[in-house]
Design a protein around this motif. Structure first.
Motif, PDB file in Angstrom:
ATOM      1  N   UNK A   8     -24.814  30.694  25.207  1.00  0.00           N
ATOM      2  CA  UNK A   8     -25.582  29.786  26.058  1.00  0.00           C
ATOM      3  C   UNK A   8     -27.011  30.273  26.234  1.00  0.00           C
ATOM      4  N   UNK A   9     -27.149  31.579  26.440  1.00  0.00           N
ATOM      5  CA  UNK A   9     -28.486  32.154  26.594  1.00  0.00           C
ATOM      6  C   UNK A   9     -29.294  32.026  25.311  1.00  0.00           C
ATOM      7  N   UNK A  10     -28.651  32.315  24.162  1.00  0.00           N
ATOM      8  CA  UNK A  10     -29.353  32.170  22.884  1.00  0.00           C
ATOM      9  C   UNK A  10     -29.799  30.728  22.660  1.00  0.00           C
ATOM     10  N   UNK A  11     -28.898  29.785  22.905  1.00  0.00           N
ATOM     11  CA  UNK A  11     -29.229  28.377  22.673  1.00  0.00           C
ATOM     12  C   UNK A  11     -30.328  27.908  23.615  1.00  0.00           C
ATOM     13  N   UNK A  12     -30.226  28.257  24.893  1.00  0.00           N
ATOM     14  CA  UNK A  12     -31.225  27.820  25.864  1.00  0.00           C
ATOM     15  C   UNK A  12     -32.601  28.382  25.584  1.00  0.00           C
ATOM     16  N   UNK A  13     -32.665  29.676  25.279  1.00  0.00           N
ATOM     17  CA  UNK A  13     -33.963  30.294  25.012  1.00  0.00           C
ATOM     18  C   UNK A  13     -34.539  29.834  23.684  1.00  0.00           C
ATOM     19  N   UNK A  14     -33.686  29.647  22.665  1.00  0.00           N
ATOM     20  CA  UNK A  14     -34.176  29.137  21.384  1.00  0.00           C
ATOM     21  C   UNK A  14     -34.723  27.722  21.535  1.00  0.00           C
ATOM     22  N   UNK A  15     -34.036  26.898  22.330  1.00  0.00           N
ATOM     23  CA  UNK A  15     -34.510  25.541  22.579  1.00  0.00           C
ATOM     24  C   UNK A  15     -35.850  25.561  23.302  1.00  0.00           C
ATOM     25  N   UNK A  16     -36.001  26.487  24.247  1.00  0.00           N
ATOM     26  CA  UNK A  16     -37.264  26.607  24.974  1.00  0.00           C
ATOM     27  C   UNK A  16     -38.403  26.974  24.029  1.00  0.00           C
ATOM     28  N   UNK A  17     -38.161  27.939  23.146  1.00  0.00           N
ATOM     29  CA  UNK A  17     -39.190  28.371  22.196  1.00  0.00           C
ATOM     30  C   UNK A  17     -39.569  27.226  21.257  1.00  0.00           C
ATOM     31  N   UNK A  18     -38.568  26.512  20.732  1.00  0.00           N
ATOM     32  CA  UNK A  18     -38.833  25.400  19.812  1.00  0.00           C
ATOM     33  C   UNK A  18     -39.589  24.275  20.512  1.00  0.00           C
ATOM     34  N   UNK A  19     -39.217  23.979  21.745  1.00  0.00           N
ATOM     35  CA  UNK A  19     -39.891  22.918  22.491  1.00  0.00           C
ATOM     36  C   UNK A  19     -41.360  23.252  22.710  1.00  0.00           C
ATOM     37  N   UNK A  20     -41.647  24.479  23.091  1.00  0.00           N
ATOM     38  CA  UNK A  20     -43.036  24.889  23.316  1.00  0.00           C
ATOM     39  C   UNK A  20     -43.809  24.880  22.005  1.00  0.00           C
ATOM     40  N   UNK A  21     -43.156  25.236  20.906  1.00  0.00           N
ATOM     41  CA  UNK A  21     -43.834  25.248  19.609  1.00  0.00           C
ATOM     42  C   UNK A  21     -44.115  23.845  19.104  1.00  0.00           C
ATOM     43  N   UNK A  22     -43.190  22.923  19.318  1.00  0.00           N
ATOM     44  CA  UNK A  22     -43.333  21.579  18.761  1.00  0.00           C
ATOM     45  C   UNK A  22     -44.238  20.680  19.595  1.00  0.00           C
ATOM     46  N   UNK A  23     -44.231  20.827  20.901  1.00  0.00           N
ATOM     47  CA  UNK A  23     -45.003  19.941  21.774  1.00  0.00           C
ATOM     48  C   UNK A  23     -46.418  20.499  21.944  1.00  0.00           C
ATOM     49  N   UNK A  24     -47.386  19.813  21.388  1.00  0.00           N
ATOM     50  CA  UNK A  24     -48.770  20.298  21.443  1.00  0.00           C
ATOM     51  C   UNK A  24     -49.319  20.317  22.872  1.00  0.00           C
ATOM     52  N   UNK A  25     -48.759  19.525  23.760  1.00  0.00           N
ATOM     53  CA  UNK A  25     -49.205  19.541  25.153  1.00  0.00           C
ATOM     54  C   UNK A  25     -48.845  20.844  25.849  1.00  0.00           C
ATOM     55  N   UNK A  33     -46.661  32.428  27.388  1.00  0.00           N
ATOM     56  CA  UNK A  33     -46.009  33.531  28.079  1.00  0.00           C
ATOM     57  C   UNK A  33     -44.532  33.236  28.311  1.00  0.00           C
ATOM     58  N   UNK A  34     -44.231  31.984  28.642  1.00  0.00           N
ATOM     59  CA  UNK A  34     -42.836  31.598  28.843  1.00  0.00           C
ATOM     60  C   UNK A  34     -42.038  31.722  27.551  1.00  0.00           C
ATOM     61  N   UNK A  35     -42.643  31.352  26.411  1.00  0.00           N
ATOM     62  CA  UNK A  35     -41.947  31.491  25.133  1.00  0.00           C
ATOM     63  C   UNK A  35     -41.697  32.957  24.791  1.00  0.00           C
ATOM     64  N   UNK A  36     -42.648  33.818  25.147  1.00  0.00           N
ATOM     65  CA  UNK A  36     -42.454  35.250  24.914  1.00  0.00           C
ATOM     66  C   UNK A  36     -41.346  35.814  25.805  1.00  0.00           C
ATOM     67  N   UNK A  38     -38.748  34.089  26.804  1.00  0.00           N
ATOM     68  CA  UNK A  38     -37.516  33.611  26.191  1.00  0.00           C
ATOM     69  C   UNK A  38     -37.154  34.456  24.973  1.00  0.00           C
ATOM     70  N   UNK A  39     -38.156  34.840  24.177  1.00  0.00           N
ATOM     71  CA  UNK A  39     -37.902  35.687  23.010  1.00  0.00           C
ATOM     72  C   UNK A  39     -37.377  37.057  23.433  1.00  0.00           C
ATOM     73  N   UNK A  40     -37.979  37.635  24.454  1.00  0.00           N
ATOM     74  CA  UNK A  40     -37.501  38.926  24.966  1.00  0.00           C
ATOM     75  C   UNK A  40     -36.064  38.820  25.477  1.00  0.00           C
ATOM     76  N   UNK A  41     -35.755  37.729  26.174  1.00  0.00           N
ATOM     77  CA  UNK A  41     -34.396  37.535  26.676  1.00  0.00           C
ATOM     78  C   UNK A  41     -33.392  37.443  25.536  1.00  0.00           C
ATOM     79  N   UNK A  42     -33.745  36.713  24.475  1.00  0.00           N
ATOM     80  CA  UNK A  42     -32.852  36.581  23.323  1.00  0.00           C
ATOM     81  C   UNK A  42     -32.591  37.933  22.667  1.00  0.00           C
ATOM     82  N   UNK A  43     -33.650  38.698  22.458  1.00  0.00           N
ATOM     83  CA  UNK A  43     -33.492  39.994  21.803  1.00  0.00           C
ATOM     84  C   UNK A  43     -32.773  40.999  22.699  1.00  0.00           C
ATOM     85  N   UNK A  44     -33.062  40.940  24.006  1.00  0.00           N
ATOM     86  CA  UNK A  44     -32.455  41.895  24.936  1.00  0.00           C
ATOM     87  C   UNK A  44     -30.942  41.735  24.983  1.00  0.00           C
TER      88      UNK A  44
END
Length: 265
Positions: A8-25, A33-36, A38-44
């Motif tokens: 669940x954590x992997x899916x949620x954080x990966x979705x957050x990273x993808x959403x921030x990357x895809x949405x130019x707004x 910073x939020x994407x970073x 999420x990345x730290x949480x996934x790796x941790x």
């Protein structure tokens, strides 16, 4: 249950990273910073759960000396980097609420990238220092740790040599680093609270609270459990409590969203 939390954590954080990357707004320092985070949480969470699950399912409850050292290094690197990043996010929240019209100047992209890189590098320096120092002690007799992963304080219990000086230095280091960063975060939110109380608009109050409340909750849980684990005097530590607290801040700590405040004149 742990595997469900892990995926669940992997899916949620990966979705957050993808959403921030895809949405130019969302291509703003705040969301970067939020994407970073999420990345730290996934790796941790990936540094311990896969190994723990594999050991449980196969019945093989052992790890190599190098593997233990790498687990200590990555855990402290990612955990320390997250602490520094949360401090950077508190500054970002302070600028967004207290100086919204100067946000692009006070929270520029170069500053955001420097704070992100600094978080990773300082976390790596802390992880390397503690991992190398921990594994330089001689280990003899039974090499069993009553824990679900290699954590520096638990591994030190196996050392044959006197580790009191090293533990004292690490204690002082943790107190200074954790409490100093925590004080910076509390100062940021103290200034935010003072600004919010002066806002005449109820909508402005709600936006400010929505911007910072979830982040402050994550900060409190993360720093509170880490301080409880690493800053407590040694005489008050017990193995069962250490395992429970480690599981809480390494697996169960929620990852909250850090929304953007739309300022109004």
């Amino acid at each position: 249950m742990v595997l469900i939390i892990f995926f669940t954590s992997l899916a949620g954080n990966a979705l957050m990273i993808c959403l921030i990357h895809w949405d130019h707004r969302l291509h703003m320092p705040m969301y970067f910073l939020l994407s970073q985070l999420s990345l730290l949480d996934m790796l941790l969470i990936s540094t311990m759960i896969p190994k723990m699950a594999a050991d449980y399912l196969t019945g093989k409850k052992s790890t190599s000396f190098i593997g233990c050292g790498l687990q200590i290094f990555f855990f402290l690197t990612l955990g320390g980097g997250e602490c520094f990043l949360l401090a950077a996010m508190s500054y970002d929240c302070y600028v967004a609420v207290c100086h919204p019209l100067k946000y692009s100047v006070l929270m520029s992209w170069p500053l955001c990238l420097r704070m992100t890189l600094g978080s990773w590098l300082l976390g790596a320096a802390d992880g390397l220092m503690q991992a190398v120092a921990t594994l330089t002690f001689p280990f003899c007799g039974r090499r069993e740790i009553y824990h679900f992963f290699c954590e520096a304080p638990t591994v030190l219990h196996l050392a044959c040599d006197n580790t009191s000086l090293f533990e004292y230095l690490m204690y002082i280091c943790c107190v200074l680093m954790l409490l100093f960063r925590f004080a910076l975060i509390l100062t940021s939110y103290g200034l935010i609270l003072a600004t919010v109380l002066c806002m005449p608009s109820t909508d402005a109050h709600q936006k400010a609270i929505a911007t910072c409340s979830s982040h402050l909750a994550v900060v409190s849980l993360h720093y509170g459990t880490v301080i409880f684990m690493y800053v407590r005097p040694k005489t008050y530590k017990t193995t069962n409590y250490d395992k429970a607290v480690s599981a809480f801040y390494s697996i169960l700590t929620p990852h909250a969203e850090h929304p953007h405040l739309q300022s109004e004149e």
